[in-house]
Design a protein around this motif. Structure first.
Motif, PDB file in Angstrom:
ATOM      1  N   LEU A  68      15.035 -16.689  -3.809  1.00  6.69           N
ATOM      2  CA  LEU A  68      13.650 -16.661  -4.319  1.00  6.69           C
ATOM      3  C   LEU A  68      12.677 -16.322  -3.194  1.00  6.69           C
ATOM      4  CD1 LEU A  68      11.666 -17.243  -6.653  1.00  6.69           C
ATOM      5  CD2 LEU A  68      11.568 -19.600  -5.810  1.00  6.69           C
ATOM      6  N   ARG A  69      12.940 -16.906  -2.013  1.00  7.71           N
ATOM      7  CA  ARG A  69      12.040 -16.686  -0.875  1.00  7.71           C
ATOM      8  C   ARG A  69      12.047 -15.203  -0.454  1.00  7.71           C
ATOM      9  NH1 ARG A  69      13.067 -18.703   4.803  1.00  7.71           N
ATOM     10  NH2 ARG A  69      11.126 -18.191   5.840  1.00  7.71           N
ATOM     11  N   GLY A  70      13.253 -14.666  -0.402  1.00  6.27           N
ATOM     12  CA  GLY A  70      13.402 -13.255  -0.005  1.00  6.27           C
ATOM     13  C   GLY A  70      12.697 -12.329  -0.991  1.00  6.27           C
ATOM     14  N   THR A  71      12.863 -12.599  -2.283  1.00  5.06           N
ATOM     15  CA  THR A  71      12.230 -11.753  -3.313  1.00  5.06           C
ATOM     16  C   THR A  71      10.709 -11.827  -3.203  1.00  5.06           C
ATOM     17  OG1 THR A  71      14.098 -12.307  -4.724  1.00  5.06           O
ATOM     18  CG2 THR A  71      12.210 -11.261  -5.797  1.00  5.06           C
ATOM     19  N   LEU A  72      10.214 -13.060  -3.028  1.00  6.39           N
ATOM     20  CA  LEU A  72       8.755 -13.227  -2.904  1.00  6.39           C
ATOM     21  C   LEU A  72       8.229 -12.487  -1.681  1.00  6.39           C
ATOM     22  CD1 LEU A  72       8.216 -16.994  -3.871  1.00  6.39           C
ATOM     23  CD2 LEU A  72       7.555 -14.959  -5.173  1.00  6.39           C
ATOM     24  N   MET A  73       8.997 -12.574  -0.604  1.00  5.80           N
ATOM     25  CA  MET A  73       8.620 -11.889   0.635  1.00  5.80           C
ATOM     26  C   MET A  73       8.535 -10.381   0.393  1.00  5.80           C
ATOM     27  SD  MET A  73       8.753 -12.369   4.330  1.00  5.80           S
ATOM     28  CE  MET A  73       9.831 -13.690   4.635  1.00  5.80           C
ATOM     29  N   TRP A  74       9.556  -9.864  -0.320  1.00  3.49           N
ATOM     30  CA  TRP A  74       9.559  -8.416  -0.583  1.00  3.49           C
ATOM     31  C   TRP A  74       8.335  -8.012  -1.416  1.00  3.49           C
ATOM     32  CZ3 TRP A  74      10.260  -6.111  -5.546  1.00  3.49           C
ATOM     33  CH2 TRP A  74      10.174  -4.715  -5.502  1.00  3.49           C
ATOM     34  N   ILE A  75       8.044  -8.829  -2.449  1.00  2.00           N
ATOM     35  CA  ILE A  75       6.885  -8.516  -3.312  1.00  2.00           C
ATOM     36  C   ILE A  75       5.604  -8.505  -2.472  1.00  2.00           C
ATOM     37  CG2 ILE A  75       5.434  -9.400  -5.207  1.00  2.00           C
ATOM     38  CD1 ILE A  75       8.028 -10.354  -6.560  1.00  2.00           C
ATOM     39  N   ALA A  76       5.489  -9.518  -1.598  1.00  2.00           N
ATOM     40  CA  ALA A  76       4.277  -9.618  -0.773  1.00  2.00           C
ATOM     41  C   ALA A  76       4.156  -8.423   0.165  1.00  2.00           C
ATOM     42  CB  ALA A  76       4.305 -10.923   0.016  1.00  2.00           C
ATOM     43  N   VAL A  77       5.255  -8.095   0.841  1.00  4.95           N
ATOM     44  CA  VAL A  77       5.199  -7.006   1.832  1.00  4.95           C
ATOM     45  C   VAL A  77       4.924  -5.666   1.153  1.00  4.95           C
ATOM     46  CG1 VAL A  77       6.605  -5.670   3.471  1.00  4.95           C
ATOM     47  CG2 VAL A  77       6.628  -8.157   3.551  1.00  4.95           C
ATOM     48  N   SER A  78       5.657  -5.376   0.052  1.00  7.47           N
ATOM     49  CA  SER A  78       5.484  -4.062  -0.587  1.00  7.47           C
ATOM     50  C   SER A  78       4.093  -3.938  -1.213  1.00  7.47           C
ATOM     51  CB  SER A  78       6.572  -3.812  -1.630  1.00  7.47           C
ATOM     52  OG  SER A  78       6.553  -4.861  -2.560  1.00  7.47           O
ATOM     53  N   THR A  79       3.573  -5.051  -1.766  1.00  7.21           N
ATOM     54  CA  THR A  79       2.222  -4.997  -2.346  1.00  7.21           C
ATOM     55  C   THR A  79       1.185  -4.748  -1.252  1.00  7.21           C
ATOM     56  OG1 THR A  79       2.913  -6.553  -4.035  1.00  7.21           O
ATOM     57  CG2 THR A  79       0.554  -6.248  -3.787  1.00  7.21           C
ATOM     58  N   LEU A  80       1.361  -5.448  -0.119  1.00 10.10           N
ATOM     59  CA  LEU A  80       0.441  -5.267   1.004  1.00 10.10           C
ATOM     60  C   LEU A  80       0.461  -3.816   1.482  1.00 10.10           C
ATOM     61  CD1 LEU A  80      -1.456  -6.901   2.921  1.00 10.10           C
ATOM     62  CD2 LEU A  80       0.475  -6.995   4.510  1.00 10.10           C
ATOM     63  N   LEU A  81       1.667  -3.263   1.601  1.00 12.31           N
ATOM     64  CA  LEU A  81       1.802  -1.875   2.051  1.00 12.31           C
ATOM     65  C   LEU A  81       1.121  -0.912   1.074  1.00 12.31           C
ATOM     66  CD1 LEU A  81       5.433  -1.429   3.438  1.00 12.31           C
ATOM     67  CD2 LEU A  81       3.303  -0.722   4.543  1.00 12.31           C
ATOM     68  N   ALA A  82       1.362  -1.152  -0.210  1.00 14.07           N
ATOM     69  CA  ALA A  82       0.783  -0.269  -1.231  1.00 14.07           C
ATOM     70  C   ALA A  82      -0.742  -0.320  -1.194  1.00 14.07           C
ATOM     71  CB  ALA A  82       1.277  -0.673  -2.618  1.00 14.07           C
ATOM     72  N   TRP A  83      -1.307  -1.531  -1.064  1.00 14.99           N
ATOM     73  CA  TRP A  83      -2.763  -1.688  -1.019  1.00 14.99           C
ATOM     74  C   TRP A  83      -3.352  -1.044   0.223  1.00 14.99           C
ATOM     75  CZ3 TRP A  83      -6.163  -2.671  -4.615  1.00 14.99           C
ATOM     76  CH2 TRP A  83      -5.731  -3.300  -5.775  1.00 14.99           C
ATOM     77  N   LEU A  84      -2.681  -1.225   1.340  1.00 18.73           N
ATOM     78  CA  LEU A  84      -3.171  -0.617   2.580  1.00 18.73           C
ATOM     79  C   LEU A  84      -3.177   0.904   2.470  1.00 18.73           C
ATOM     80  CD1 LEU A  84      -1.522  -2.805   5.388  1.00 18.73           C
ATOM     81  CD2 LEU A  84      -3.961  -2.597   4.831  1.00 18.73           C
ATOM     82  N   THR A  85      -2.107   1.450   1.904  1.00 18.72           N
ATOM     83  CA  THR A  85      -2.022   2.908   1.761  1.00 18.72           C
ATOM     84  C   THR A  85      -3.095   3.411   0.810  1.00 18.72           C
ATOM     85  OG1 THR A  85       0.358   2.603   1.956  1.00 18.72           O
ATOM     86  CG2 THR A  85      -0.405   4.795   1.346  1.00 18.72           C
ATOM     87  N   ALA A  86      -3.260   2.713  -0.325  1.00 18.01           N
ATOM     88  CA  ALA A  86      -4.271   3.128  -1.304  1.00 18.01           C
ATOM     89  C   ALA A  86      -5.665   3.065  -0.688  1.00 18.01           C
ATOM     90  CB  ALA A  86      -4.203   2.233  -2.534  1.00 18.01           C
ATOM     91  N   GLY A  87      -5.920   2.015   0.089  1.00 13.72           N
ATOM     92  CA  GLY A  87      -7.223   1.862   0.750  1.00 13.72           C
ATOM     93  C   GLY A  87      -7.476   3.018   1.701  1.00 13.72           C
TER      94      GLY A  87
END
Lengths: 197, 159
Positions: B121-140
């Motif tokens: 669960l921790r690993g999955t949450l980490m992946w969601i957090a990292v990929s979302t952060l990356l996507a938002w940074l790129t979109a910004g």
């Protein structure tokens, strides 16, 4: 015979330009605009009566034509399609300026019965007709100017006018009738004004 | 309504040339023996002829050129906007892919191939957090670049 050949060639060129316009070719747009500029500008001038506004609406119409070019159905008349877009551009322009619609403009000014003899009418028209008629036309409500322009300047049939204005055929007929009556009443008013006391 | 009244109401449209053949015949038959309607029809024809002849102002000089210029300008902006949308979509997709690959690599190096088969669960949450952060940074970043380009090219006219 030569005339027919030239006409056929012109028609073929026009069709080819329209086809290229559908593919958003700006050069083709130039050829199509050149072909329709006089008719479209004349129509817009009849509606708005001001050169600067007519020019802006003329350009907006062509921007819309270009934007919607891919949805144009070649089996329909391009003239009708173009004038429908121009009509909608003018309506949008007036709606932005004032809430009164074209239909309201047409309804609030019904013609009154005639009071002047046909002879006097004819005499005045003979004397100063071109400026008199042009000025009187400008004073008509827009819906009337529009239907008169489409019928008499653009030589459109009632069915075509109905398509351009998106109104039923009987409405076009009654609007044209009221427009002519209204014009005649106004011309008669000018005859009364001009008549020596 | 009498025949005279009915035909009187049709005279203006007769002059405008928009009556049906039947109505036209009816008007012609009536004016043949009604002098008043004959005169009226003549006046309506005069009015119709004058409207057809009414003078209009000529097309202003350079109207075609100015219209083409505006069309080319707006079309250029439209094209630029479409390119911008495509770039934005590509960058978003790219960042999600990078996020997914990073997560897979991280799991692979941290726990070996068996860790990939049993995600925590921790690993999955980490992946969601990292990929979302990356996507938002790129979109910004993409939004900032596109807004600079739009400001340079002017506003989009057909909204």
């Amino acid at each position: 015979m030569i005339g027919e050949a030239v006409m056929e060639r012109n028609e073929a060129a026009a069709e080819s330009d329209l086809e290229r316009l559908r593919r958003r070719d700006v050069h083709a747009a130039g050829a199509v605009i050149a072909r329709y500029q006089h008719r479209l500008f004349r129509y817009l001038m009849k509606l708005v009566g001001d050169t600067a506004t007519a020019e802006d609406l003329f350009q907006q119409t062509w921007l819309k034509v270009f934007e919607k070019a891919s949805s144009y159905d070649p089996s329909r008349s391009f003239d009708g399609w173009l004038f429908t877009i121009a009509h909608n551009v003018v309506i949008d322009h007036y709606r932005r300026r004032s809430p009164r619609s074209l239909d309201q403009a047409g309804r609030d000014d019904d013609a009154k019965p005639l009071a002047v003899s046909p002879d006097a009418f004819e005499l005045l028209l003979e004397r100063e007709r071109s400026s008199l008629v042009a000025t009187t036309l400008k004073g008509l409500p827009m819906a009337y100017r529009e239907v008169l322009a489409l019928r008499f300047q653009e030589d459109m049939k009632l069915e075509e006018i109905a398509r351009v204005l998106s109104i039923p055929l009987p409405t076009v007929k009654s609007r044209l009738h009221r427009a002519l009556e209204n014009l005649r009443v106004r011309l008669q008013g000018r005859i009364e004004e001009a008549r020596p006391q | 309504m009498s025949e005279h009244e009915t035909v009187s109401a049709l005279l203006s449209l007769a002059a405008a040339g928009v009556l049906s053949p039947d109505e036209e015949r009816r008007v012609q038959a009536h004016v043949h023996h009604c002098a008043d309607c004959g005169r009226e029809l003549a006046v309506w024809r005069l009015v119709a002829a004058e409207v057809s002849r009414a003078k209009t102002e000529a097309v202003p000089d350079g109207l075609l050129e100015r219209t083409l210029q505006r069309l080319t300008h707006v079309e250029g902006l439209r094209q630029e906007s479409r390119t911008g949308d495509a770039i934005l979509a590509f960058l978003m997709l790219f960042s999600w892919t990078v996020g997914a690959v990073t997560w897979l690599a991280f799991r692979l190096f941290a726990g070996g191939p068996s860790a990939l088969a049993s995600p925590t669960l921790r690993g999955t949450l980490m992946w969601i957090a990292v990929s979302t952060l990356l996507a938002w940074l790129t979109a910004g970043a993409a939004a900032v670049v596109l807004s600079f380009r739009a400001r340079k090219g002017g506003t989009y006219e057909l909204t």
